[in-house]
Design a protein around this motif. Structure first.
Motif, PDB file in Angstrom:
ATOM      1  N   CYS A 155       0.842  -1.197   0.000  1.00 46.19           N
ATOM      2  CA  CYS A 155       0.000   0.000   0.000  1.00 46.19           C
ATOM      3  C   CYS A 155       0.874   1.241   0.000  1.00 46.19           C
ATOM      4  O   CYS A 155       2.003   1.228   0.487  1.00 46.19           O
ATOM      5  N   VAL A 156       0.341   2.305  -0.558  1.00 44.89           N
ATOM      6  CA  VAL A 156       1.028   3.595  -0.577  1.00 44.89           C
ATOM      7  C   VAL A 156       0.039   4.688  -0.181  1.00 44.89           C
ATOM      8  O   VAL A 156      -1.142   4.619  -0.511  1.00 44.89           O
ATOM      9  N   ALA A 157       0.543   5.677   0.522  1.00 46.04           N
ATOM     10  CA  ALA A 157      -0.295   6.815   0.908  1.00 46.04           C
ATOM     11  C   ALA A 157      -0.423   7.757  -0.270  1.00 46.04           C
ATOM     12  O   ALA A 157       0.554   8.060  -0.944  1.00 46.04           O
ATOM     13  N   GLY A 158      -1.615   8.181  -0.563  1.00 44.18           N
ATOM     14  CA  GLY A 158      -1.842   9.094  -1.682  1.00 44.18           C
ATOM     15  C   GLY A 158      -3.205   9.726  -1.576  1.00 44.18           C
ATOM     16  O   GLY A 158      -3.841   9.692  -0.525  1.00 44.18           O
ATOM     17  N   ARG A 159      -3.645  10.292  -2.670  1.00 43.08           N
ATOM     18  CA  ARG A 159      -4.972  10.895  -2.731  1.00 43.08           C
ATOM     19  C   ARG A 159      -5.714  10.325  -3.936  1.00 43.08           C
ATOM     20  O   ARG A 159      -5.604  10.868  -5.035  1.00 43.08           O
ATOM     21  N   PRO A 160      -6.466   9.240  -3.755  1.00 44.04           N
ATOM     22  CA  PRO A 160      -6.676   8.532  -2.497  1.00 44.04           C
ATOM     23  C   PRO A 160      -5.557   7.525  -2.204  1.00 44.04           C
ATOM     24  O   PRO A 160      -4.722   7.256  -3.061  1.00 44.04           O
ATOM     25  N   GLN A 161      -5.573   6.977  -0.984  1.00 41.42           N
ATOM     26  CA  GLN A 161      -4.622   5.934  -0.620  1.00 41.42           C
ATOM     27  C   GLN A 161      -4.936   4.664  -1.411  1.00 41.42           C
ATOM     28  O   GLN A 161      -6.096   4.380  -1.714  1.00 41.42           O
ATOM     29  N   THR A 162      -3.880   3.899  -1.706  1.00 41.74           N
ATOM     30  CA  THR A 162      -4.038   2.813  -2.661  1.00 41.74           C
ATOM     31  C   THR A 162      -3.344   1.545  -2.185  1.00 41.74           C
ATOM     32  O   THR A 162      -2.224   1.599  -1.683  1.00 41.74           O
ATOM     33  N   ILE A 163      -4.044   0.427  -2.368  1.00 40.74           N
ATOM     34  CA  ILE A 163      -3.448  -0.891  -2.158  1.00 40.74           C
ATOM     35  C   ILE A 163      -3.216  -1.502  -3.539  1.00 40.74           C
ATOM     36  O   ILE A 163      -4.145  -1.597  -4.353  1.00 40.74           O
ATOM     37  N   ILE A 164      -1.984  -1.894  -3.792  1.00 40.98           N
ATOM     38  CA  ILE A 164      -1.593  -2.410  -5.108  1.00 40.98           C
ATOM     39  C   ILE A 164      -1.351  -3.910  -4.996  1.00 40.98           C
ATOM     40  O   ILE A 164      -0.562  -4.358  -4.157  1.00 40.98           O
ATOM     41  N   VAL A 165      -2.026  -4.670  -5.836  1.00 42.23           N
ATOM     42  CA  VAL A 165      -1.874  -6.121  -5.877  1.00 42.23           C
ATOM     43  C   VAL A 165      -1.531  -6.515  -7.311  1.00 42.23           C
ATOM     44  O   VAL A 165      -2.192  -6.072  -8.253  1.00 42.23           O
ATOM     45  N   THR A 166      -0.502  -7.329  -7.484  1.00 45.15           N
ATOM     46  CA  THR A 166      -0.124  -7.755  -8.832  1.00 45.15           C
ATOM     47  C   THR A 166      -0.964  -8.952  -9.273  1.00 45.15           C
ATOM     48  O   THR A 166      -1.529  -9.672  -8.446  1.00 45.15           O
ATOM     49  N   THR A 167      -1.032  -9.145 -10.568  1.00 43.74           N
ATOM     50  CA  THR A 167      -1.792 -10.279 -11.106  1.00 43.74           C
ATOM     51  C   THR A 167      -1.202 -11.609 -10.654  1.00 43.74           C
ATOM     52  O   THR A 167      -1.936 -12.580 -10.420  1.00 43.74           O
TER      53      THR A 167
END
Length: 309
Positions: A155-167
């Motif tokens: 996950c990374v803090a941002g606008r909005p905050q985001t959880i990244i999952v790879t295929t």
């Protein structure tokens, strides 16, 4: 020795002697939230001690500058009266140099730390924005799927905050494991762990010669991962999270500013999940940590009372 001298001694003790003691009492991760609180309390105490001592010295010199030698005031402010016999001219120069040096060093440190925070924050927000551009949105608004042959979830803090999952992670993780990993990442976001680590890492880079700040960045990162582990375990149990960590551990290292379930102290965290501390051990550790917090907060007030008697 007066209040300013005590504040300097207090700050120096926390800065140089604090890291090994804190590493020992928080290392097991039996109570990670309290462990994080101990580290943050110590950092705030050290910074407050230095700023208070500098402020008291400057205030003392200004208040008495018209009556006696400025160097006499400076030495008196830290508790060494009558120890130096110098002319007024030399004393004035020395006092000016010392005062300017303290203010200058503090200003430079603040500028470097603030610049580091802004840089890390900008990088994190850019990474979140880029992930949403190249990734595929899901029915969960905070989760984005990115095409990659390497299994990863972070996950990374941002606008909005985001959880990244790879295929690749989606292909390898079973549903209970994926749910546990996502809960782990959401715990980072809701707990504002990114912001805490941004500040600590900026302190470590902006003031690199002080051991407290360098040690705190790595120790708190480890404890925050354990905090997120506990959030996932409370909801999904330890087995799905442990299997998810093992599946993701072979993936690529996460980008700067990101927090991933299989990125920090995986072996220690896995051991903790497999063999959690018993109730008695947890109670003893909490008592030690609460005592450390109380002593860190109470010491400057006790010193102030003693100096006024």
């Amino acid at each position: 020795m007066n209040v300013a001298a005590w504040m300097l001694l207090y700050a120096a003790t926390l800065t140089w002697l604090g890291p090994p003691v804190l590493g020992r009492i928080t290392g097991s991760g039996g109570s990670p939230r309290l462990g994080v609180t101990v580290w943050l309390t110590t950092i705030i105490g050290a910074l407050s001690g230095w700023i208070a001592a500098l402020g008291l010295m400057i205030d003392h010199v200004i208040a008495n500058l018209a009556d006696e030698s400025p160097l006499t005031f400076c030495l008196d402010a830290v508790g060494f009266t009558g120890g130096v016999d110098m002319t007024r001219q030399v004393g004035s120069i020395a006092t000016t140099v010392l005062a300017c040096a303290g203010v200058l060093v503090t200003a430079i440190a603040i500028r470097r730390v603030w610049s580091g925070i802004r840089r890390l924050r900008h990088h994190s927000h850019e990474h979140a924005r880029a992930a949403r551009v190249v990734g595929v949105s899901t029915d969960q608004p905070d989760v984005v799927i990115v095409d990659s042959s390497q299994p990863a979830a972070y996950c990374v803090a941002g606008r909005p905050q985001t959880i990244i999952v790879t295929t690749a992670a989606l292909q390898r993780l079973e549903r209970p494991q994926l749910d546990a990993v996502l809960t782990h990442e959401r715990a980072h976001l809701t707990g504002h762990h990114h912001q805490i680590l941004m500040i600590l890492r900026s302190l470590a880079r902006g003031i690199p010669r002080l051991p407290l700040f360098g040690a705190s960045a790595s120790a708190v990162a480890r404890l925050l991962e354990m905090c997120a582990d506990d959030a996932a375990v409370r909801r999904h149990g330890s087995h799905p999270l442990l299997c998810g960590m093992v599946t993701l551990v072979a993936g690529p290292s996460q980008p700067a500013g990101a927090l991933g379930a299989a990125d920090v102290a995986v072996l220690a965290r896995a051991s903790r999940l497999v063999s959690p501390a018993g109730p008695v051990d947890q109670c003893c550790e909490r008592l030690i940590l609460v005592t450390a917090i109380a002593l860190t907060i109470a010491t400057p007030f006790i010193a102030g009372l003693l100096c006024h008697h």
